[in-house]
Design a protein around this motif. Structure first.
Motif, mmCIF file in Angstrom:
data_model
loop_
_atom_site.group_PDB
_atom_site.id
_atom_site.type_symbol
_atom_site.label_atom_id
_atom_site.label_comp_id
_atom_site.label_asym_id
_atom_site.label_seq_id
_atom_site.Cartn_x
_atom_site.Cartn_y
_atom_site.Cartn_z
ATOM 1 N N TRP A 23 0.838 -1.205 0.000
ATOM 2 C CA TRP A 23 0.000 0.000 0.000
ATOM 3 C C TRP A 23 0.871 1.253 0.000
ATOM 4 N N ASN B 219 2.294 1.736 -3.452
ATOM 5 C CA ASN B 219 1.264 2.136 -4.419
ATOM 6 C C ASN B 219 0.849 3.589 -4.223
ATOM 7 N N PHE B 220 0.718 4.003 -2.962
ATOM 8 C CA PHE B 220 0.334 5.393 -2.701
ATOM 9 C C PHE B 220 1.428 6.343 -3.182
ATOM 10 N N ASN C 71 3.503 5.824 -5.568
ATOM 11 C CA ASN C 71 3.448 5.830 -7.021
ATOM 12 C C ASN C 71 2.332 6.730 -7.525
ATOM 13 N N MET C 72 1.181 6.685 -6.855
ATOM 14 C CA MET C 72 0.050 7.532 -7.249
ATOM 15 C C MET C 72 0.402 9.013 -7.101
ATOM 16 N N VAL C 73 1.043 9.370 -5.988
ATOM 17 C CA VAL C 73 1.435 10.764 -5.783
ATOM 18 C C VAL C 73 2.459 11.194 -6.836
ATOM 19 N N GLN C 74 3.380 10.304 -7.181
ATOM 20 C CA GLN C 74 4.371 10.629 -8.210
ATOM 21 C C GLN C 74 3.722 10.809 -9.577
ATOM 22 N N LEU C 75 2.765 9.944 -9.911
ATOM 23 C CA LEU C 75 2.037 10.100 -11.175
ATOM 24 C C LEU C 75 1.282 11.427 -11.204
ATOM 25 N N ALA C 76 0.700 11.802 -10.067
ATOM 26 C CA ALA C 76 0.020 13.094 -9.988
ATOM 27 C C ALA C 76 1.004 14.229 -10.245
ATOM 28 N N LEU D 280 -4.401 15.520 -5.801
ATOM 29 C CA LEU D 280 -5.252 14.427 -5.355
ATOM 30 C C LEU D 280 -6.109 14.833 -4.160
ATOM 31 N N VAL E 81 -7.783 12.962 -1.400
ATOM 32 C CA VAL E 81 -7.585 11.603 -0.924
ATOM 33 C C VAL E 81 -8.634 11.222 0.120
ATOM 34 N N ASN F 96 0.954 18.034 -4.265
ATOM 35 C CA ASN F 96 0.179 17.176 -5.156
ATOM 36 C C ASN F 96 -0.954 16.461 -4.425
#
Length: 214
Positions: A20, A23-24, A26-31, A38, A40, A76
């Motif tokens: 987790w 994954n979180f 990675n999501m922040v980096q993609l943002a 985001l 959240v 982000n």
């Protein structure tokens, strides 16, 4: 509601899984890569945490505050929604219409405790808590709890919002979700209702609109 949490035999949160956490991140980096902020939501309906302060404290101490501290000041992440549509786990006519669930005072205590803890860990982080079953009609329950803005969800084929200034709130109001009211999927209704929502929110002085789902 427990996705990523590590739970012990007493139903207390002791931490989060490495998967987790990765994954979180990675999501922040993609943002960040795509100039996205985001909003959240990390609790999708654990009403027992509203009734059991020890379990709630374990989640706050061992999962939520470490996350807030890790991403302190990260631009982000726009804000934290403490619980998605919290009225859905609150009993009564302005909650889930049943006698099952937490009370509004328990929900308010949960919100104020968590909002204060997040602001203590990161004074820059915006905090809200969404309501979804009653449009704007139960927003007064969220006053005085330390939230930075208010968030209601709305599903109508032809949405029309009252002026934000008429609702008696002391912070901006964001429409966190909106979409068609008709249960069967209809692209034509969805398209027109989203445009109506955007126009009504803009003319009504709302802080913004989130579309769900598009």
């Amino acid at each position: 509601a427990d996705m990523g949490d590590v739970i012990d035999g007493s139903d207390n949160v002791t931490g989060v899984t490495p998967t987790w956490t990765a994954n979180f991140a990675n999501m922040v980096q993609l943002a960040a890569n795509n100039d996205i902020q985001l909003y959240v939501t990390l609790n999708n309906g654990r009403y027992d945490w509203l009734k059991n302060s020890a379990q709630a404290a374990s989640y706050l101490t061992n999962a939520l505050i470490p996350l807030i501290t890790t991403y302190k000041g990260n631009t982000n992440i726009f804000a934290i929604d403490l619980m998605n549509e919290i009225d859905g786990v609150v009993q009564g006519s302005l909650g889930n219409y049943s006698s099952t669930g937490a009370t509004w005072p328990q929900a308010q205590a949960y919100i104020s405790t968590f909002a204060a803890a997040i602001h203590s860990a990161d004074p820059t982080r915006k905090v809200s808590c969404s309501t979804g079953w009653h449009q704007w009609y139960n927003l007064s329950y969220f006053l005085g709890l330390g939230l930075d803005f208010y968030d209601f969800h709305n599903y109508q084929d032809t949405p029309s919002f009252p002026p934000a200034s008429s609702l008696g709130m002391d912070e901006p109001i964001y429409i966190g979700e909106c979409g068609q009211g008709t249960q069967s999927w209809n692209d034509a209704i969805q398209s027109t209702c989203e445009l109506d929502a955007l126009n009504s929110a803009r003319s009504g002085g709302y802080a913004g609109v989130g579309i769900w789902n598009y």
